[in-house]
Enzyme design. Structure first.
Site: not given
Ligand code: UDP
Length: 387
Positions: A208
């Site tokens: 993403h």
């Molecule tokens: N996550 C979720 N469903 C999805 C993809 C990710 O629940 O389809 C959760 C994942 O387990 C983690 C969080 O979203 O806890 C991560 O968010 P994201 O990847 O959007 O952001 P980042 O961590 O890079 O800030």
């Protein structure tokens, strides 16, 4: 009574805030938390489902700001959060992570001389082209109290002149969330059977970050790389709305090369929207899944590949080897421990080679993210300072 105003807006923030919020609610009348949702993530699969699953109270304010550019979002949030602050006059403002909502909440409060508390402070990729890096650096510098998840984060802050009483090493709230939630999703393993995949025999992928989705050649490399990897084992890929949108643009502009055109086409998107899952060439493309389903998918995976910060750590929490689809990571200890390998999507051949090495390696045992009591420590310190 201490009034704490929490600003959230994006999926990972709902997860982080849920564990701290639960600790705050245990205090009863001593503390009142006012929850502000900026609206940055507005898709029900990115927002509502998390409030339900994680038992986060309904927001007291929903600002409805999302879908714009970084400047538009941050500017509009700044103005809207400021009016909530005028009205609520909280004792302290709590912000999480590194999104536009984080920066807007921190800036609005700092200008009104309301103490700013940053949870997940001190992370650095040292790549200023990432919008998240700008948000982190600025938020840290206007924060009064910074909760760092790792020793590396404390060190990063020290190098920028932020140290002493302002910084507290508490561990990672995502670890608290993983421990708390892992217990309640015990029975959901049948999700795998519904996809027809076996535990410990598939790869889980998420993508993403702007650096991957907004550069067509990189996203194409990733898609082609995983189509090749899917010849080795099934791939499960919950599609972030941003990535789905880029696929739509690629179709409109006819960007997909011949071999991908037969996989991602208009029917693909229609099927994904209608049923939430499409299987093509051994890849399960899903719409974003809830946190419970994500945990089940993560802890049963043979291998995880991601550009997400949260997913990199969760891979480690469940001791699943991980490849990070970037040039660098903020969670450097995972690379040092051998659980994570950087696999930047520079070419399909390089990516594939890196993935095939990464899925076969395992790391050393360690506990760099605390013991699952970060949220309790955060709340204790909040009370000590502002109670
Ligand atoms: N996550 C979720 N469903 C999805 C993809 C990710 O629940 O389809 C959760 C994942 O387990 C983690 C969080 O979203 O806890 C991560 O968010 P994201 O990847 O959007 O952001 P980042 O961590 O890079 O800030």
């Amino acid at each position: 009574m201490t009034k704490i105003l929490t600003v959230v807006g994006a999926r990972p923030q709902f997860i982080k805030a849920s564990v701290v919020s639960r600790e705050l609610r245990k205090l009863g009348e001593t503390v009142r938390e006012v929850l502000v949702h900026t609206g940055q993530h507005f898709d029900p699969y990115m927002s509502d489902v998390f409030f339900r699953e994680l038992e986060l109270p309904n927001p007291d304010y929903h600002l409805g700001i999302g879908g714009g550019t970084h400047g538009q979002n941050t500017g509009r949030m700044l103005e809207a959060v400021e009016s909530v602050l005028f009205r609520e006059r909280p004792d302290v403002v709590l912000v999480y992570g590194d999104t536009d909502s984080t920066l807007a909440g921190a800036l609005a409060a700092a200008k009104l001389h309301i103490p700013v508390v940053h949870v997940e402070a001190g992370l650095r990729s040292f790549n200023r082209r990432m919008p998240e890096e700008i948000n982190r650096v600025l938020t840290d510098h206007v924060s009064d109290l910074l909760f760092a998840p790792t020793e590396q984060a404390v060190e990063n802050l020290r190098r920028e002149g932020i140290s002493g009483e302002r910084v507290r090493l508490v561990g990672d709230v995502m670890y608290d969330a993983a421990l708390w939630f892992a217990e309640s999703v015990g029975g959901q393993e049948d999700i795998l059977a519904s996809y027809g995949i076996r535990p410990n025999a598939y790869a889980l992928v998420t993508v993403h970050r702007a650096e991957n989705t907004d550069r067509p050649e990189r996203l194409l490399t990733i898609v082609q790389g995983f189509l090749r990897f899917a010849e080795l084992m099934p791939v499960v890929w919950p599609l972030h709305p941003r990535t789905r949108k880029v696929f739509e643009t690629f179709l409109e502009e006819d960007v997909f090369p011949q071999d991908v055109r037969g996989v991602i086409d208009r029917e693909f998107l229609a099927e994904l929207d209608a049923s939430g899952a499409v299987v093509r060439r051994n890849v399960w493309w899903l719409r974003p899944v809830g946190y419970g389903e994500m945990i089940v998918l993560e802890r049963n995976a043979r291998f995880i590949a991601t550009d997400s910060g949260g997913v990199q750590k969760e891979a480690f929490f469940y001791r699943v080897p991980c490849a990070t689809l970037r040039e660098e990571t903020e969670w450097t200890e995972l690379v040092e421990l051998g659980w994570n390998r950087l696999c930047p999507p520079s070419s399909v051949d390089d990516l594939y080679a890196c993935l095939t090495e990464a899925y076969q390696s395992r790391g050393r045992e360690a506990f760099p993210y605390g013991r699952g009591d970060a949220s309790r420590k955060i709340v204790q310190e909040l009370l000590r300072r502002y109670g």
